[in-house]
Design a protein around this motif. Sequence first.
Motif, PDB file in Angstrom:
ATOM      1  N   SER A  41       0.838  -1.209   0.000  1.00 41.41           N
ATOM      2  CA  SER A  41       0.000   0.000   0.000  1.00 41.41           C
ATOM      3  C   SER A  41       0.871   1.256   0.000  1.00 41.41           C
ATOM      4  CB  SER A  41      -0.922   0.005   1.222  1.00 41.41           C
ATOM      5  OG  SER A  41      -1.843  -1.058   1.158  1.00 41.41           O
ATOM      6  N   ALA A  42       1.969   1.204   0.744  1.00 39.68           N
ATOM      7  CA  ALA A  42       2.883   2.342   0.788  1.00 39.68           C
ATOM      8  C   ALA A  42       3.453   2.645  -0.596  1.00 39.68           C
ATOM      9  CB  ALA A  42       4.023   2.062   1.766  1.00 39.68           C
ATOM     10  N   GLY A  43       3.692   1.595  -1.378  1.00 38.49           N
ATOM     11  CA  GLY A  43       4.249   1.791  -2.712  1.00 38.49           C
ATOM     12  C   GLY A  43       3.337   2.573  -3.634  1.00 38.49           C
ATOM     13  N   LYS A  44       2.039   2.598  -3.313  1.00 34.04           N
ATOM     14  CA  LYS A  44       1.064   3.321  -4.142  1.00 34.04           C
ATOM     15  C   LYS A  44       0.759   4.712  -3.586  1.00 34.04           C
ATOM     16  CE  LYS A  44      -1.080  -1.163  -5.060  1.00 34.04           C
ATOM     17  NZ  LYS A  44      -2.263  -2.012  -4.799  1.00 34.04           N
ATOM     18  N   ASP A  45       1.388   5.072  -2.487  1.00 40.92           N
ATOM     19  CA  ASP A  45       1.101   6.350  -1.815  1.00 40.92           C
ATOM     20  C   ASP A  45       2.253   7.320  -2.065  1.00 40.92           C
ATOM     21  OD1 ASP A  45       0.628   8.444  -0.076  1.00 40.92           O
ATOM     22  OD2 ASP A  45       0.014   7.165   1.593  1.00 40.92           O
ATOM     23  N   SER A  46       2.015   8.317  -2.907  1.00 41.75           N
ATOM     24  CA  SER A  46       3.070   9.265  -3.260  1.00 41.75           C
ATOM     25  C   SER A  46       3.472  10.152  -2.089  1.00 41.75           C
ATOM     26  CB  SER A  46       2.628  10.137  -4.439  1.00 41.75           C
ATOM     27  OG  SER A  46       1.462  10.885  -4.092  1.00 41.75           O
ATOM     28  N   GLY A  47       2.652  10.165  -1.037  1.00 38.68           N
ATOM     29  CA  GLY A  47       3.002  10.966   0.131  1.00 38.68           C
ATOM     30  C   GLY A  47       4.039  10.315   1.021  1.00 38.68           C
ATOM     31  N   ILE A  48       4.265   9.030   0.830  1.00 42.85           N
ATOM     32  CA  ILE A  48       5.271   8.307   1.620  1.00 42.85           C
ATOM     33  C   ILE A  48       6.581   8.307   0.845  1.00 42.85           C
ATOM     34  CG2 ILE A  48       5.940   6.060   2.572  1.00 42.85           C
ATOM     35  CD1 ILE A  48       2.940   5.535   3.024  1.00 42.85           C
ATOM     36  N   ARG A  49       7.653   8.750   1.488  1.00 50.45           N
ATOM     37  CA  ARG A  49       8.942   8.881   0.805  1.00 50.45           C
ATOM     38  C   ARG A  49      10.010   7.949   1.360  1.00 50.45           C
ATOM     39  NH1 ARG A  49      10.164  15.203   0.002  1.00 50.45           N
ATOM     40  NH2 ARG A  49      11.750  14.284  -1.356  1.00 50.45           N
ATOM     41  N   VAL A  50       9.724   7.298   2.479  1.00 49.14           N
ATOM     42  CA  VAL A  50      10.647   6.300   3.015  1.00 49.14           C
ATOM     43  C   VAL A  50       9.859   5.350   3.906  1.00 49.14           C
ATOM     44  CG1 VAL A  50      11.319   7.773   4.980  1.00 49.14           C
ATOM     45  CG2 VAL A  50      12.819   5.914   4.268  1.00 49.14           C
ATOM     46  N   VAL A  51      10.232   4.072   3.859  1.00 54.05           N
ATOM     47  CA  VAL A  51       9.623   3.042   4.704  1.00 54.05           C
ATOM     48  C   VAL A  51      10.699   2.543   5.664  1.00 54.05           C
ATOM     49  CG1 VAL A  51       8.542   0.766   4.766  1.00 54.05           C
ATOM     50  CG2 VAL A  51       8.012   2.346   2.891  1.00 54.05           C
ATOM     51  N   VAL A  52      10.367   2.480   6.954  1.00 57.14           N
ATOM     52  CA  VAL A  52      11.307   2.026   7.979  1.00 57.14           C
ATOM     53  C   VAL A  52      10.765   0.753   8.609  1.00 57.14           C
ATOM     54  CG1 VAL A  52      12.480   2.601  10.146  1.00 57.14           C
ATOM     55  CG2 VAL A  52      12.031   4.391   8.445  1.00 57.14           C
ATOM     56  N   LEU A  53      11.615  -0.263   8.699  1.00 53.86           N
ATOM     57  CA  LEU A  53      11.289  -1.518   9.374  1.00 53.86           C
ATOM     58  C   LEU A  53      12.126  -1.650  10.630  1.00 53.86           C
ATOM     59  CD1 LEU A  53      11.327  -4.235   6.552  1.00 53.86           C
ATOM     60  CD2 LEU A  53       9.308  -3.258   7.654  1.00 53.86           C
ATOM     61  N   THR A  54      11.507  -2.030  11.745  1.00 51.73           N
ATOM     62  CA  THR A  54      12.262  -2.287  12.966  1.00 51.73           C
ATOM     63  C   THR A  54      11.464  -3.257  13.840  1.00 51.73           C
ATOM     64  OG1 THR A  54      13.592  -1.228  14.702  1.00 51.73           O
ATOM     65  CG2 THR A  54      11.352  -0.370  14.357  1.00 51.73           C
ATOM     66  N   GLY A  55      12.046  -3.622  14.973  1.00 51.92           N
ATOM     67  CA  GLY A  55      11.385  -4.545  15.886  1.00 51.92           C
ATOM     68  C   GLY A  55      11.212  -3.930  17.263  1.00 51.92           C
ATOM     69  N   ALA A  56      10.163  -4.342  17.957  1.00 50.16           N
ATOM     70  CA  ALA A  56       9.959  -3.901  19.334  1.00 50.16           C
ATOM     71  C   ALA A  56      10.818  -4.737  20.270  1.00 50.16           C
ATOM     72  CB  ALA A  56       8.489  -4.049  19.712  1.00 50.16           C
ATOM     73  N   GLY A  57      11.247  -4.127  21.363  1.00 51.13           N
ATOM     74  CA  GLY A  57      12.020  -4.870  22.347  1.00 51.13           C
ATOM     75  C   GLY A  57      13.469  -5.052  21.950  1.00 51.13           C
ATOM     76  N   ARG A  58      14.030  -6.225  22.264  1.00 49.63           N
ATOM     77  CA  ARG A  58      15.470  -6.411  22.116  1.00 49.63           C
ATOM     78  C   ARG A  58      15.883  -7.176  20.870  1.00 49.63           C
ATOM     79  NH1 ARG A  58      17.177 -11.451  24.299  1.00 49.63           N
ATOM     80  NH2 ARG A  58      15.509 -12.660  25.266  1.00 49.63           N
ATOM     81  N   ALA A  59      14.923  -7.498  19.980  1.00 46.46           N
ATOM     82  CA  ALA A  59      15.254  -8.214  18.750  1.00 46.46           C
ATOM     83  C   ALA A  59      14.631  -7.522  17.548  1.00 46.46           C
ATOM     84  CB  ALA A  59      14.771  -9.658  18.823  1.00 46.46           C
ATOM     85  N   PHE A  60      15.289  -7.647  16.407  1.00 47.00           N
ATOM     86  CA  PHE A  60      14.676  -7.265  15.131  1.00 47.00           C
ATOM     87  C   PHE A  60      13.645  -8.339  14.789  1.00 47.00           C
ATOM     88  CE2 PHE A  60      14.698  -7.144  10.418  1.00 47.00           C
ATOM     89  CZ  PHE A  60      14.338  -5.819  10.223  1.00 47.00           C
ATOM     90  N   SER A  61      14.094  -9.577  14.649  1.00 42.34           N
ATOM     91  CA  SER A  61      13.186 -10.724  14.538  1.00 42.34           C
ATOM     92  C   SER A  61      13.974 -12.011  14.703  1.00 42.34           C
ATOM     93  CB  SER A  61      12.467 -10.756  13.189  1.00 42.34           C
ATOM     94  OG  SER A  61      11.726 -11.967  13.063  1.00 42.34           O
ATOM     95  N   ALA A  62      13.355 -12.955  15.414  1.00 40.32           N
ATOM     96  CA  ALA A  62      13.957 -14.280  15.606  1.00 40.32           C
ATOM     97  C   ALA A  62      13.608 -15.236  14.481  1.00 40.32           C
ATOM     98  CB  ALA A  62      13.494 -14.866  16.940  1.00 40.32           C
ATOM     99  N   GLY A  63      12.935 -14.755  13.432  1.00 35.86           N
ATOM    100  CA  GLY A  63      12.569 -15.610  12.313  1.00 35.86           C
ATOM    101  C   GLY A  63      11.198 -16.218  12.495  1.00 35.86           C
ATOM    102  N   ALA A  64      10.940 -17.331  11.822  1.00 34.82           N
ATOM    103  CA  ALA A  64       9.640 -17.992  11.922  1.00 34.82           C
ATOM    104  C   ALA A  64       9.424 -18.505  13.340  1.00 34.82           C
ATOM    105  CB  ALA A  64       9.553 -19.137  10.925  1.00 34.82           C
ATOM    106  N   ASP A  65       8.182 -18.448  13.781  1.00 32.63           N
ATOM    107  CA  ASP A  65       7.845 -18.879  15.136  1.00 32.63           C
ATOM    108  C   ASP A  65       7.720 -20.399  15.178  1.00 32.63           C
ATOM    109  OD1 ASP A  65       6.982 -19.218  17.694  1.00 32.63           O
ATOM    110  OD2 ASP A  65       5.358 -17.753  17.585  1.00 32.63           O
ATOM    111  N   LEU A  66       8.724 -21.063  15.731  1.00 29.11           N
ATOM    112  CA  LEU A  66       8.714 -22.527  15.829  1.00 29.11           C
ATOM    113  C   LEU A  66       8.090 -23.010  17.130  1.00 29.11           C
ATOM    114  CD1 LEU A  66      12.281 -23.346  14.445  1.00 29.11           C
ATOM    115  CD2 LEU A  66      10.101 -23.303  13.207  1.00 29.11           C
ATOM    116  N   GLY A  67       7.675 -22.078  17.969  1.00 34.24           N
ATOM    117  CA  GLY A  67       7.098 -22.457  19.248  1.00 34.24           C
ATOM    118  C   GLY A  67       5.621 -22.753  19.180  1.00 34.24           C
ATOM    119  N   GLY A  68       4.970 -22.342  18.093  1.00 37.31           N
ATOM    120  CA  GLY A  68       3.536 -22.580  17.949  1.00 37.31           C
ATOM    121  C   GLY A  68       3.281 -23.475  16.757  1.00 37.31           C
ATOM    122  N   GLU A  69       2.322 -23.063  15.921  1.00 38.27           N
ATOM    123  CA  GLU A  69       2.034 -23.826  14.703  1.00 38.27           C
ATOM    124  C   GLU A  69       3.232 -23.745  13.777  1.00 38.27           C
ATOM    125  OE1 GLU A  69      -1.165 -23.852  10.988  1.00 38.27           O
ATOM    126  OE2 GLU A  69      -1.520 -22.613  12.758  1.00 38.27           O
TER     127      GLU A  69
END
Length: 253
Positions: A41-69
């Motif tokens: 959706s951001a790619g179609k919005d001319s008002g957005i000029r940069v996209v930032v990805l980050t993680g909450a807490g102490r990790a960016f991401s641990a990858g796929a969740d192997l603890g559940g399904e």
Amino acid sequence: MTSPILVEHDGPVLRITWNRPERLNAFTTEMLDLTAETVESAGKDSGIRVVVLTGAGRAFSAGADLGGELPGTGTIDAANRLTLALRQVPQPVLAAVNGPAVGVGCSLALAADIIVARESAYFLLAFARVGLMPDGGATALVPAAVGRARAARMAMLADRVPAPRAEEWGLITRAVPDDAFDAEAARLTSELAQGPTAAFAQTKRALNAAVLGHLENALAIEREGQAQLFTTADFAEGVAAFRDKRHPDFSGK
């Protein structure tokens, strides 16, 4: 219920924060699809000029969740959708890697255009530890950045790459001291948001063609290979060992 992703609009900046800190931002299929939908959706919005990805807490991401399904081809499809979205949106994408980027979390960090990380962060393709192969485009993104030998080292030996070494290798843009990370991420975000948006889009398009023209084929091969590996005894053993917090005993089957 707390949303698994937080989406903030700050003028021309779209900030996406993965929001499962209690699970080190491990991904569910829904979480990947929500992120992909937001980026598309951001790619179609001319008002957005940069996209930032980050993680909450102490990790960016641990990858796929192997603890559940357990992840399946639906998870692979969602991850592939997000990788392609990050590469295809015209806006520059900044990955602000605030902690470990593991498995498909590493793949997605490397799909960004600019990658800034805390010095204490690290990058790890941990797939082999559970009897899987890299996915999320890592088989294209990593060798494009650091070459085949280092890519094989990360993929087959599951070597942890600290952020300073990742910068030295050319895997990421910059590693900064932890206490300077927020300020540097904000500075880079502002620089990209105030930059020549059309020029960034054409630069990104050319870089995709020059070094990632085979990305879609790599994603297809990863999906095919991972679908087969999901059925193996080694994957079952890898997941069991992960959950039991022990070393896996792989049989090669």
